[in-house]
Design a protein around this motif. Structure first.
Motif, PDB file in Angstrom:
ATOM      1  N   ASP A   1      37.919 -29.197  36.085  1.00  0.00           N
ATOM      2  CA  ASP A   1      38.128 -29.385  34.805  1.00  0.00           C
ATOM      3  C   ASP A   1      39.187 -29.141  34.020  1.00  0.00           C
ATOM      4  O   ASP A   1      38.567 -28.464  33.233  1.00  0.00           O
ATOM      5  CB  ASP A   1      37.470 -30.325  33.445  1.00  0.00           C
ATOM      6  CG  ASP A   1      37.165 -31.563  32.791  1.00  0.00           C
ATOM      7  OD1 ASP A   1      38.057 -31.523  31.916  1.00  0.00           O
ATOM      8  OD2 ASP A   1      36.725 -32.468  33.323  1.00  0.00           O
ATOM      9  N   ALA A   2      40.538 -29.600  33.392  1.00  0.00           N
ATOM     10  CA  ALA A   2      41.999 -29.384  32.444  1.00  0.00           C
ATOM     11  C   ALA A   2      40.744 -29.357  31.230  1.00  0.00           C
ATOM     12  O   ALA A   2      41.495 -29.212  29.818  1.00  0.00           O
ATOM     13  CB  ALA A   2      42.719 -30.043  32.583  1.00  0.00           C
TER      14      ALA A   2
ATOM     15  N   ILE B   1      34.851 -29.294  38.823  1.00  0.00           N
ATOM     16  CA  ILE B   1      34.317 -30.106  39.078  1.00  0.00           C
ATOM     17  C   ILE B   1      34.299 -30.946  41.163  1.00  0.00           C
ATOM     18  O   ILE B   1      33.252 -31.973  41.154  1.00  0.00           O
ATOM     19  CB  ILE B   1      35.017 -31.259  38.590  1.00  0.00           C
ATOM     20  CG1 ILE B   1      36.691 -31.355  38.962  1.00  0.00           C
ATOM     21  CG2 ILE B   1      34.989 -31.847  37.377  1.00  0.00           C
ATOM     22  CD1 ILE B   1      37.279 -32.962  38.606  1.00  0.00           C
ATOM     23  N   ASP B   2      35.357 -29.517  41.592  1.00  0.00           N
ATOM     24  CA  ASP B   2      34.423 -30.022  42.452  1.00  0.00           C
ATOM     25  C   ASP B   2      35.846 -28.687  43.492  1.00  0.00           C
ATOM     26  O   ASP B   2      36.246 -28.180  43.112  1.00  0.00           O
ATOM     27  CB  ASP B   2      35.724 -31.304  43.590  1.00  0.00           C
ATOM     28  CG  ASP B   2      35.309 -32.348  44.818  1.00  0.00           C
ATOM     29  OD1 ASP B   2      33.525 -31.377  45.686  1.00  0.00           O
ATOM     30  OD2 ASP B   2      36.054 -32.786  45.383  1.00  0.00           O
TER      31      ASP B   2
ATOM     32  N   PRO C   1      46.487 -31.294  29.094  1.00  0.00           N
ATOM     33  CA  PRO C   1      45.808 -30.487  28.999  1.00  0.00           C
ATOM     34  C   PRO C   1      44.874 -29.711  27.929  1.00  0.00           C
ATOM     35  O   PRO C   1      45.454 -29.472  27.210  1.00  0.00           O
ATOM     36  CB  PRO C   1      46.065 -29.677  30.133  1.00  0.00           C
ATOM     37  CG  PRO C   1      47.199 -29.446  30.078  1.00  0.00           C
ATOM     38  CD  PRO C   1      47.561 -31.083  29.953  1.00  0.00           C
ATOM     39  N   GLU C   2      43.612 -29.028  27.836  1.00  0.00           N
ATOM     40  CA  GLU C   2      43.188 -28.357  26.680  1.00  0.00           C
ATOM     41  C   GLU C   2      42.843 -27.302  27.006  1.00  0.00           C
ATOM     42  O   GLU C   2      42.860 -26.483  26.944  1.00  0.00           O
ATOM     43  CB  GLU C   2      42.014 -29.540  26.247  1.00  0.00           C
ATOM     44  CG  GLU C   2      42.246 -30.543  25.879  1.00  0.00           C
ATOM     45  CD  GLU C   2      40.560 -31.326  25.254  1.00  0.00           C
ATOM     46  OE1 GLU C   2      40.110 -30.332  24.383  1.00  0.00           O
ATOM     47  OE2 GLU C   2      40.248 -32.123  25.400  1.00  0.00           O
TER      48      GLU C   2
ATOM     49  N   SER D   1      39.417 -37.787  36.592  1.00  0.00           N
ATOM     50  CA  SER D   1      39.234 -36.353  35.541  1.00  0.00           C
ATOM     51  C   SER D   1      40.875 -35.746  35.571  1.00  0.00           C
ATOM     52  O   SER D   1      41.245 -36.090  37.042  1.00  0.00           O
ATOM     53  CB  SER D   1      38.613 -35.106  35.872  1.00  0.00           C
ATOM     54  OG  SER D   1      36.750 -35.553  35.928  1.00  0.00           O
ATOM     55  N   LEU D   2      41.402 -35.454  35.029  1.00  0.00           N
ATOM     56  CA  LEU D   2      41.789 -34.531  34.873  1.00  0.00           C
ATOM     57  C   LEU D   2      42.007 -33.358  35.195  1.00  0.00           C
ATOM     58  O   LEU D   2      41.028 -32.648  34.115  1.00  0.00           O
ATOM     59  CB  LEU D   2      42.591 -34.612  32.588  1.00  0.00           C
ATOM     60  CG  LEU D   2      44.129 -33.765  33.347  1.00  0.00           C
ATOM     61  CD1 LEU D   2      45.481 -34.288  34.020  1.00  0.00           C
ATOM     62  CD2 LEU D   2      44.695 -33.137  32.371  1.00  0.00           C
ATOM     63  N   ALA D   3      42.310 -32.570  36.457  1.00  0.00           N
ATOM     64  CA  ALA D   3      42.001 -30.747  36.533  1.00  0.00           C
ATOM     65  C   ALA D   3      43.178 -30.510  37.277  1.00  0.00           C
ATOM     66  O   ALA D   3      44.147 -30.801  37.678  1.00  0.00           O
ATOM     67  CB  ALA D   3      41.340 -31.550  37.647  1.00  0.00           C
ATOM     68  N   TYR D   4      42.930 -29.082  37.180  1.00  0.00           N
ATOM     69  CA  TYR D   4      44.025 -27.779  38.369  1.00  0.00           C
ATOM     70  C   TYR D   4      43.239 -27.920  39.388  1.00  0.00           C
ATOM     71  O   TYR D   4      41.995 -27.964  39.402  1.00  0.00           O
ATOM     72  CB  TYR D   4      44.016 -27.528  36.953  1.00  0.00           C
ATOM     73  CG  TYR D   4      44.525 -27.050  35.620  1.00  0.00           C
ATOM     74  CD1 TYR D   4      45.910 -26.969  36.109  1.00  0.00           C
ATOM     75  CD2 TYR D   4      43.841 -26.454  34.358  1.00  0.00           C
ATOM     76  CE1 TYR D   4      46.530 -26.459  34.753  1.00  0.00           C
ATOM     77  CE2 TYR D   4      44.522 -27.015  33.563  1.00  0.00           C
ATOM     78  CZ  TYR D   4      45.507 -26.485  33.651  1.00  0.00           C
ATOM     79  OH  TYR D   4      46.588 -26.158  32.588  1.00  0.00           O
TER      80      TYR D   4
END
Length: 550
Positions: free
Chosen positions: A210-211, A217-218, A149-150, A188-191
């Motif tokens: 979105d990480a 994103i949802d 993650p960024e 997507s990489l997401a939290y």
């Protein structure tokens, strides 16, 4: 001419009454929230369902995660999994009262769990694998996704809270989890952030941030809804005038003397059953062991019904509370003003008083309490995602167990309907025996077959967008409800409950759809009553009659 009654609010994770827009009851949907703009749609087909029944049973050396992974490796081509040992990690292993062992795995990408992707390997008492089910994400093998993650979790939480207009005071501490989240051919990489709050528009929001970019994103709303203490028997009067025997507690306060509380510590290995006044957040109390004030009535029913539901799950299924670990059962009454709603918020039950015309106090309904508490069971087992077909299954299981526990009929909510609703012909909220006796809301009609009734068959399915009833969670649930009712006509309520409980707690996974439910319920009947039994035939026949086929 008699005026058509329109209810001011509907039931959320309880019981959508059908004639009210969904947005009136839940917190703002993504399409309404000013803070974000969601353009993508959730792809419920991203995780491919699997269900394999073994015909040639071979005895295994063990019934554990290591052996189950070996089996998945052996069957990887059939299951569509390229590298099971690299992709799957044990979530839990449980042995049930049939002496079957069930090993549940999460699918992962570079160690990050894939949202909704779970696989369960099932062993019989002879250490033979009899079935594998769940869902797998087959796009991961060729997916080039940066799983570092960024954005940090604190920033993701701030974005999530803003996106759902969360108040400063939350009901519980929010949680964040890093996941791989699938969308329409994209990942997507997401939290995954869970934000829970009460207030005018209660919310149990899951927000996916979105990480890498920090954008939403949802999101969807999954609100569905001691010193010197001695437990003793008390009594009270319920909403409809019934005399209730209650388990209550006596507490001695140095400055106030003895008070009696709606706090039940009478059950072994249970954290207790507690009933609170929502406006004050305090336990209901009385100066005597009798709770008979008008203001007490809603609390008396909530307390009494909670114990009834607890005993059903314990006595019929050996389940100790909603999490099967003895968690405390907490109910709050007198929520809101003229609030035609009740909900499970992920941790507790909350009941409104109704407006007196469309609904009376919702705690009066045993089936309402059973419905809400079953959402708690679902949260702690299959954890069915609260939208589209998985969400409709979530609602259906709550309706079905509501009707099994309050076994006077196959209606839901008949005890909470107000005089105005009854005068308009609305005797209950939903019917398992005859779903089409009630109309859906006007906003939903165009998405069905044009008749505007609750569906009883897949040819009446409502293909709703997410912003209407979370994609049809209350409306399309009536198809599964009716399948269960039809099965019960052949085998009775008790066997129906055993089969559906086993399917919910043993086979279903977060993204299970109607087809997966059919397979899970039939397999549960096989486990309990044997291949070729009348119970298996009845389970299959219920789904056949509503158009959910192989």
């Amino acid at each position: 001419m008699k005026n058509k009654l329109i209810a001011p609010i509907v039931l959320s994770t309880v019981l959508l009454a059908g004639s009210i827009p969904f947005s009136n009851v839940l917190a703002k949907q993504p399409e309404e929230a000013a803070a974000i703009s969601v353009t993508k749609k959730w792809n419920e087909k991203a995780n491919v369902p699997i269900f394999v029944r073994e015909k040639q049973l071979e005895k295994r050396n063990a019934t554990n995660a290591s052996d189950a992974l070996n089996y998945l490796e052996e069957k990887k081509d059939q299951l569509g999994i390229k590298n099971p040992k690299a992709e799957f990690q044990e979530k839990n292993t449980k042995k049930d009262n049939l002496r079957m062992t069930h090993v549940r795995f999460n699918q992962k990408k570079n160690g990050v769990p894939v949202e909704g992707a779970e696989v369960i390997v099932h062993y019989n008492e002879n250490n033979q694998i009899v079935a594998v089910n769940g869902s797998v994400n087959t796009d991961l093998d060729n997916l080039n996704l940066n799983t570092k993650p960024e954005v940090n979790s604190e920033n993701a939480l701030a974005v999530a809270k803003k996106s759902v207009d969360a108040p400063a005071q939350l009901q519980y501490d929010p949680t964040t989890e890093l996941v791989v989240y699938p969308f329409e051919g994209e990942h997507s990489l997401a939290y995954k952030v869970n934000v829970n709050f009460h207030g005018k528009e209660p919310g149990n929001w899951f927000v996916f941030v979105d990480a890498h970019t920090g954008k939403v994103i949802d999101q969807y709303n999954a609100i569905m809804d001691a010193d010197e203490i001695n437990t003793q028997t008390g009594n009270g009067t319920g909403v409809l005038g019934a005399h209730r025997l209650l388990h209550i507690s006596q507490k001695k306060n140095p400055n106030e003397g003895t008070v009696f509380q709606l706090a039940d510590y009478a059950h072994n290995n249970l954290g207790g059953i507690f009933t609170y006044d929502a406006p004050t957040g305090s336990l209901f109390t009385s100066n005597s062991a009798s709770f008979k004030k008008d203001y007490d009535r809603a609390a008396v029913d909530a307390h009494y019904n909670s114990e009834k539901v607890f005993h059903y799950y314990l006595d019929e299924h050996g389940r100790n509370s909603l999490d099967d670990k003895g968690m405390a059962i907490n109910s709050y009454v007198h929520y809101g003003t003229n609030y035609n709603n009740a909900f499970w918020d992920g941790r507790q039950m909350t009941y409104g008083d109704g407006d007196g015309s469309y609904m009376i106090s919702l705690s009066a309904g045993l089936d309402v309490a059973a419905h809400e508490m079953t959402h708690g069971v679902t949260t702690n087992t299959a954890n069915l995602q609260y939208r589209f077909q998985p969400g409709a299954l979530n609602e259906a299981f709550s309706d079905i167990f509501g009707a099994l526990i309050d076994d006077a009929n196959w209606e839901i909510g008949e005890d909470i309907m107000g005089p105005g609703a009854k005068a308009d012909g609305r005797e209950s909220l939903r019917s398992l025996s005859d779903p089409s006796k009630y109309r859906v809301g006007a906003a939903y009609v165009a998405y069905g077959n044009g008749k505007g009734k609750y569906p009883s068959h897949m040819n009446e399915f409502y293909d709703l967008p997410r912003n209407l009833d979370n994609g049809g969670v209350h409306i399309n649930s009536s198809i599964i409800n009716h399948a269960a009712y039809l099965t019960a006509q052949d085998i009775g309520r008790e066997k129906l409950g055993k089969i559906y409980y086993r399917a919910l707690t043993t086979y279903l996974t977060p993204t299970s759809d109607f087809s997966a439910a059919r397979k899970a319920i039939i397999q549960s009947a096989v486990d309990l009553y044997g291949e070729g039994s009348s119970e298996v035939a009845a389970a299959a026949n219920g789904f056949n009659k509503v158009g959910i086929l192989e």
